[in-house]
Design a protein around this motif. Structure first.
Motif, PDB file in Angstrom:
ATOM      1  N   CYS A  77      15.904  42.383 -54.515  1.00  0.00           N
ATOM      2  CA  CYS A  77      15.139  43.463 -55.135  1.00  0.00           C
ATOM      3  C   CYS A  77      15.994  44.358 -56.022  1.00  0.00           C
ATOM      4  O   CYS A  77      15.448  45.157 -56.778  1.00  0.00           O
ATOM      5  CB  CYS A  77      14.410  44.284 -54.068  1.00  0.00           C
ATOM      6  SG  CYS A  77      15.493  45.320 -53.090  1.00  0.00           S
ATOM      7  N   CYS A 130      13.700  41.647 -47.679  1.00  0.00           N
ATOM      8  CA  CYS A 130      14.048  40.610 -48.639  1.00  0.00           C
ATOM      9  C   CYS A 130      14.544  39.328 -47.977  1.00  0.00           C
ATOM     10  O   CYS A 130      14.257  38.238 -48.438  1.00  0.00           O
ATOM     11  CB  CYS A 130      15.083  41.151 -49.609  1.00  0.00           C
ATOM     12  SG  CYS A 130      14.466  42.619 -50.459  1.00  0.00           S
ATOM     13  N   CYS A 151      21.088  44.750 -53.085  1.00  0.00           N
ATOM     14  CA  CYS A 151      20.360  43.570 -52.642  1.00  0.00           C
ATOM     15  C   CYS A 151      20.159  42.584 -53.791  1.00  0.00           C
ATOM     16  O   CYS A 151      19.776  42.963 -54.895  1.00  0.00           O
ATOM     17  CB  CYS A 151      19.019  44.018 -52.083  1.00  0.00           C
ATOM     18  SG  CYS A 151      17.936  42.650 -51.670  1.00  0.00           S
ATOM     19  N   CYS A 155      14.225  47.278 -47.123  1.00  0.00           N
ATOM     20  CA  CYS A 155      14.794  48.090 -48.192  1.00  0.00           C
ATOM     21  C   CYS A 155      14.295  49.524 -48.071  1.00  0.00           C
ATOM     22  O   CYS A 155      13.098  49.749 -47.921  1.00  0.00           O
ATOM     23  CB  CYS A 155      14.388  47.502 -49.541  1.00  0.00           C
ATOM     24  SG  CYS A 155      14.901  48.527 -50.934  1.00  0.00           S
ATOM     25  N   HIS A 172      18.567  42.717 -48.007  1.00  0.00           N
ATOM     26  CA  HIS A 172      17.935  43.549 -46.985  1.00  0.00           C
ATOM     27  C   HIS A 172      17.456  42.684 -45.829  1.00  0.00           C
ATOM     28  O   HIS A 172      16.686  41.757 -46.022  1.00  0.00           O
ATOM     29  CB  HIS A 172      16.776  44.341 -47.584  1.00  0.00           C
ATOM     30  CG  HIS A 172      17.235  45.385 -48.556  1.00  0.00           C
ATOM     31  ND1 HIS A 172      16.990  45.320 -49.905  1.00  0.00           N
ATOM     32  CD2 HIS A 172      17.963  46.514 -48.351  1.00  0.00           C
ATOM     33  CE1 HIS A 172      17.533  46.374 -50.500  1.00  0.00           C
ATOM     34  NE2 HIS A 172      18.146  47.111 -49.588  1.00  0.00           N
TER      35      HIS A 172
END
Ligand SMILES: [Zn+2]
Ligand SMILES: [Zn+2]
Length: 97
Positions: A30, A72, A27, A65, A60
């Motif tokens: 993150c 996200c 991702c 996540c 995400h």
């Protein structure tokens, strides 16, 4: 016969998204794996290229996540990535062995 351009674009988008996710599922927000969708680094609404692989990254989506439980993509919304992620230049995300 009329050509439905938006249909064509969404087909191309799905193809591109699948290609991005096949290459990496880390991702962009993150930094964890398990991304289930992809998003534009520069939003299309802000002038980003919709079908440019360089402007698309794993992220995400609705499932969130599996590591930090952030969603996200909804966090990022349509903001540029730089507004969402604090860039820590001392951390080399792409450090290899
Ligand atoms: Zn994430
Ligand atoms: Zn995460």
């Amino acid at each position: 016969m009329a050509t439905d351009r938006s249909e064509l674009t969404s087909y191309q988008w799905r193809q591109l998204r699948a290609r991005i996710l096949a290459a990496s599922d880390v991702c962009v927000v993150c930094g964890h794996g398990g991304s289930d969708t992809a998003d534009h680094l520069v939003p299309v609404s802000k002038g980003g290229a919709r079908l440019d692989p360089a402007n698309v990254a794993p992220i995400h989506g609705v499932n969130g996540c599996p590591v930090c439980l952030r969603k996200c993509n909804s966090e990022k919304s349509d903001r540029p990535l730089s507004d969402v992620v604090q860039l820590h230049t001392s951390v080399d995300w792409f450090a290899g062995p």
